[in-house]
Structure formats: structure tokens, C-alpha cells
Design an enzyme around this catalytic site. Sequence first.
Site, PDB file in Angstrom:
ATOM      1  N   ASP A   1      33.334  31.023  56.834  1.00 32.70           N
ATOM      2  CA  ASP A   1      32.203  31.948  57.416  1.00 32.70           C
ATOM      3  C   ASP A   1      32.808  33.194  58.048  1.00 32.70           C
ATOM      4  O   ASP A   1      31.996  33.903  58.508  1.00 32.70           O
ATOM      5  CB  ASP A   1      31.439  31.130  58.539  1.00 32.70           C
ATOM      6  CG  ASP A   1      32.272  30.713  59.447  1.00 32.70           C
ATOM      7  OD1 ASP A   1      33.363  30.763  59.430  1.00 32.70           O
ATOM      8  OD2 ASP A   1      31.801  29.891  60.492  1.00 32.70           O
ATOM      9  N   GLY A   2      34.033  33.365  57.938  1.00 34.83           N
ATOM     10  CA  GLY A   2      34.717  34.689  58.632  1.00 34.83           C
ATOM     11  C   GLY A   2      35.032  34.630  60.117  1.00 34.83           C
ATOM     12  O   GLY A   2      35.161  35.352  60.699  1.00 34.83           O
TER      13      GLY A   2
ATOM     14  N   ASP B   1      29.240  23.545  58.239  1.00 34.26           N
ATOM     15  CA  ASP B   1      29.321  22.869  59.501  1.00 34.26           C
ATOM     16  C   ASP B   1      28.178  23.600  60.288  1.00 34.26           C
ATOM     17  O   ASP B   1      28.322  23.769  61.445  1.00 34.26           O
ATOM     18  CB  ASP B   1      30.761  23.397  59.981  1.00 34.26           C
ATOM     19  CG  ASP B   1      30.832  22.504  61.515  1.00 34.26           C
ATOM     20  OD1 ASP B   1      30.212  21.512  61.504  1.00 34.26           O
ATOM     21  OD2 ASP B   1      31.536  23.098  62.273  1.00 34.26           O
TER      22      ASP B   1
ATOM     23  N   ALA C   1      39.974  22.271  65.439  1.00 31.84           N
ATOM     24  CA  ALA C   1      39.952  20.919  66.183  1.00 31.84           C
ATOM     25  C   ALA C   1      40.943  19.884  65.598  1.00 31.84           C
ATOM     26  O   ALA C   1      40.976  18.698  65.660  1.00 31.84           O
ATOM     27  CB  ALA C   1      38.474  20.254  66.055  1.00 31.84           C
TER      28      ALA C   1
ATOM     29  N   ARG D   1      58.205  22.669  62.879  1.00 32.10           N
ATOM     30  CA  ARG D   1      58.969  21.141  62.911  1.00 32.10           C
ATOM     31  C   ARG D   1      57.958  20.011  62.659  1.00 32.10           C
ATOM     32  O   ARG D   1      58.694  19.033  62.719  1.00 32.10           O
ATOM     33  CB  ARG D   1      59.865  21.259  64.154  1.00 32.10           C
ATOM     34  CG  ARG D   1      61.160  22.392  64.158  1.00 32.10           C
ATOM     35  CD  ARG D   1      62.164  21.861  65.294  1.00 32.10           C
ATOM     36  NE  ARG D   1      63.101  22.924  65.456  1.00 32.10           N
ATOM     37  CZ  ARG D   1      63.086  23.789  65.939  1.00 32.10           C
ATOM     38  NH1 ARG D   1      62.072  23.964  67.011  1.00 32.10           N
ATOM     39  NH2 ARG D   1      64.107  24.935  66.028  1.00 32.10           N
TER      40      ARG D   1
ATOM     41  N   HIS E   1      35.334  30.677  61.658  1.00 27.79           N
ATOM     42  CA  HIS E   1      36.258  29.526  61.896  1.00 27.79           C
ATOM     43  C   HIS E   1      37.710  29.827  61.532  1.00 27.79           C
ATOM     44  O   HIS E   1      38.678  29.152  62.291  1.00 27.79           O
ATOM     45  CB  HIS E   1      35.683  28.387  61.207  1.00 27.79           C
ATOM     46  CG  HIS E   1      34.458  27.787  62.188  1.00 27.79           C
ATOM     47  ND1 HIS E   1      33.397  28.435  62.044  1.00 27.79           N
ATOM     48  CD2 HIS E   1      34.193  26.745  62.870  1.00 27.79           C
ATOM     49  CE1 HIS E   1      32.426  27.557  62.649  1.00 27.79           C
ATOM     50  NE2 HIS E   1      33.141  26.756  63.337  1.00 27.79           N
TER      51      HIS E   1
END
Length: 423
Positions: free
Chosen positions: A274-275, A299, A244, A251, A277
Site C-alpha cells: 500500500d506504500g 490488511d 510486526a 547475523r 507498510h
Amino acid sequence: MPGKTTKPRITKFTNCRLVRGSSLVDQDLWIDSLTGKILKDQEAFYELHLSPDEIIDLGGRIVAPGMIDVQLNGAHGFDFSVPADTKDEYDEGLRMVNKGLARTGVTSYLPTVVSSTAEVYHKVLPSLAPTAKTHIATDGAESLGAHAEGPFISPGRNGIHKSEVLQSAETFEDLLTVYGVNNLQENPIKMITAAPEVGNMMAHIPELTKRGIIYSIGHSDSTYEQAVAATHQGARMITHLFNAMRPFYHRNPGIFGLLGQSERRRPFYGIIADGIHLHPTSIKIAYNAHPDGCVLVTDAMRLCGLPDGVYDWTNGERIVKSGARLTLEGSDKIAGSSATLIECVNNFRRWSGASTAQAINAVTATPAKLLGLEGVKGSLESGADADLVILGEYEDAFAGSVLTVDQVWKFGVKIHDTEKAVV
């Protein structure tokens, strides 16, 4: 607040390995259930003339501080962002979560409220305030204060936050109106995630930090320059790094570029290992860039601890749970996590190259430092709260070495044992 149980008062752990800095050290540990603190063993024996009421041989297992999760949206069907019909009903849901978290090794956490209306914040935040003064061991996990994730975030980086409740803070009065004057003065809120480039938020960071609130950059389209400016104003954290936010570009490295700043300016950062995200290599790159700032978070959503299936969510949409993976129905958009913190530790240890002690630090010592709780939480030093997890270890054919939560102690009282659940 120590537990009500005073027998046994003094417990001595022996034949164990303690997390000391970045190493595991063969050493005994003494704790006191009356004060709820870790004792200095030599002082306890020779000066205070204390002797253990119970000696526990751990057979070489690891003793670590209780784990701290600074971003948790709910668990076991309870969502911190959804008010109940009455405060008593909401508080009962909190107690259920606290006991469930304790069974996973989490002894302290920041209950996280996603972008919501002012009415929601005013209703739920008082219940999410720090509970240190009233908490007893058998309550389970302890709130260290709320994490308000939004609603002052970028509309283009909102993830699954409801777009209709997002706001822009032009004056500090806007924050007071949304969160509630008392919630920003008496500090039920410990951390706020906001986009510094939205509205006039950049100017409000110093006032928030002056009130003892951690400002975390997240759900943001900030450029690198804007992110640097936010740290100059007092931002000390990045919420779920990479997720997010504006992607890294050679650059303009965006928010991720903060990990390349000088030691004084580099913020802490959350990682969801968690594999789902993040790619393991992204985690390894971030950790190698700034190992001392890495804070593992789950999360986790209210679906954590529930069976796989399709569930209604707060914005009228539905979430599909498949193992630890949560997605919005009909899309591949990630909708939080349902992994436990110990699962994240195991993944992180495997992917990052961190030692066992370093991986444990990312859920203990490092978040404690972020929260200003060094020497109280996340530590096995004498005088710290006797919040402990006893970790076992086994070899998995595919995952390699895996840590397991065998026992959990809160304020010197055993509250969970895999052989006999106490909480």
C-alpha cells in the site's frame, strides 16, 4: 454455488488477453452461468454442441481470475471482530461487505478476526465459515473461511492488537477454549496467525495442520532458528512479512530468512503493497528471493471505503484515516490499511519488476495454491469457478500503466460493471 441467473447461460469473451501462467495470451474464454464454471471452448462447441448466448468483444482488455484477499479485517464501516447485537445484524453487515468487495474485483477472501476474547470468537466465527455451498453470484464476494490473527501472538510484536486479550497456549485445549471446539472441528477457521515461540504453540502446529488449518507465522519475535523449526512442524505462511516481527539482521535474519530456505521449506508470505507498510525496495527484495510465494494482501480495516477522518476503534482508541494511511491518533503507529487489492497490484507491479501477469498471480493463483484451491479459484482453466475480473489499463503521468477493474463476474454471472453497477 452458481448464480440464479441463467440468461445468458453461455458467454464467450473474445478479443481479450487471458492470464496464463506468467504471460498474457490472446485467446477466447467461454463460461457457463448454469454450472458457474469455465468451459473448455473446443469441447463446448464440438462435443457438447453449445453455442454462446452472448459474445462480448473486450477490445483487448485483460481477463483475470477473481482476486483473493487472505487478510481483510473489514470494510465499509463493518469490522469482522465486532459482534453485533444479533447474528442477523452481523450477517447483514457481512452481506454489505461482500457486495462492496466485489466492486473492487475481490471475489473470494478470508475475513480476518484480530486478537479478541473467547466470547468474540464464539459469536462471530460461525458467520465467517466458507460459503461455497450456499453462495450465489449476486451475494458478491465469497468467504473461504476465517483468518484468526491472534490472540496467541508476541506481546512485544502486537502492533495495534489489544495487549490485554493476548494469550499463551500451553495445551491444545487452550486453543479449543479460545476459538471454540466446533470452530476448530468444522473448520470455519481456514488460517491462524500465531507466534510459534509463545507458550507451547510450536507443538500445536501439527494438530492444526492436520485439521486443514493453515498455520501462519506472524506478530512474532521468532529467531531464524525458531522460524525454521515452525516450518518443520507444518507452518506454511508468513503474515504481512516484515511487519510486526523481529527485524532482519545480518547475523540472525529472523523470519525473513525463511525465504532463503530450500524450495520445499520456503513458506508463502503476505505483502502489504500500500506504500505505507513497506518500502518498495523491501518488497522487491522479498519478491526476488521467492517470487512463487508472494501473496498480496490489503490488511484493510473497516475504514476502507469510508471518507478521511478520525474514527473510534475497538480498543477505545481512535484511528486517523488519511487516504490509504491509517494511524493511531496521537502517534505514527500504523493501524492497518484502507487500500484496495487492485491498488496493491498496481503498486506491486511498479515496484517489484513483476510482469502484469505475475502481479495478478499474486492475488489469484498464488493465494489459491496456499489455500489448497488450485483448479477451483485463481485460475482460468476449464472446470475452475467462473470468477473473473475484466481489467482495463491506462497511462498515468506519474504512476505509468495502471490497471482498473472494469467488470466483475461471479460464477459466470456479471455482478459489476463500471458503466452500470450490478451489485
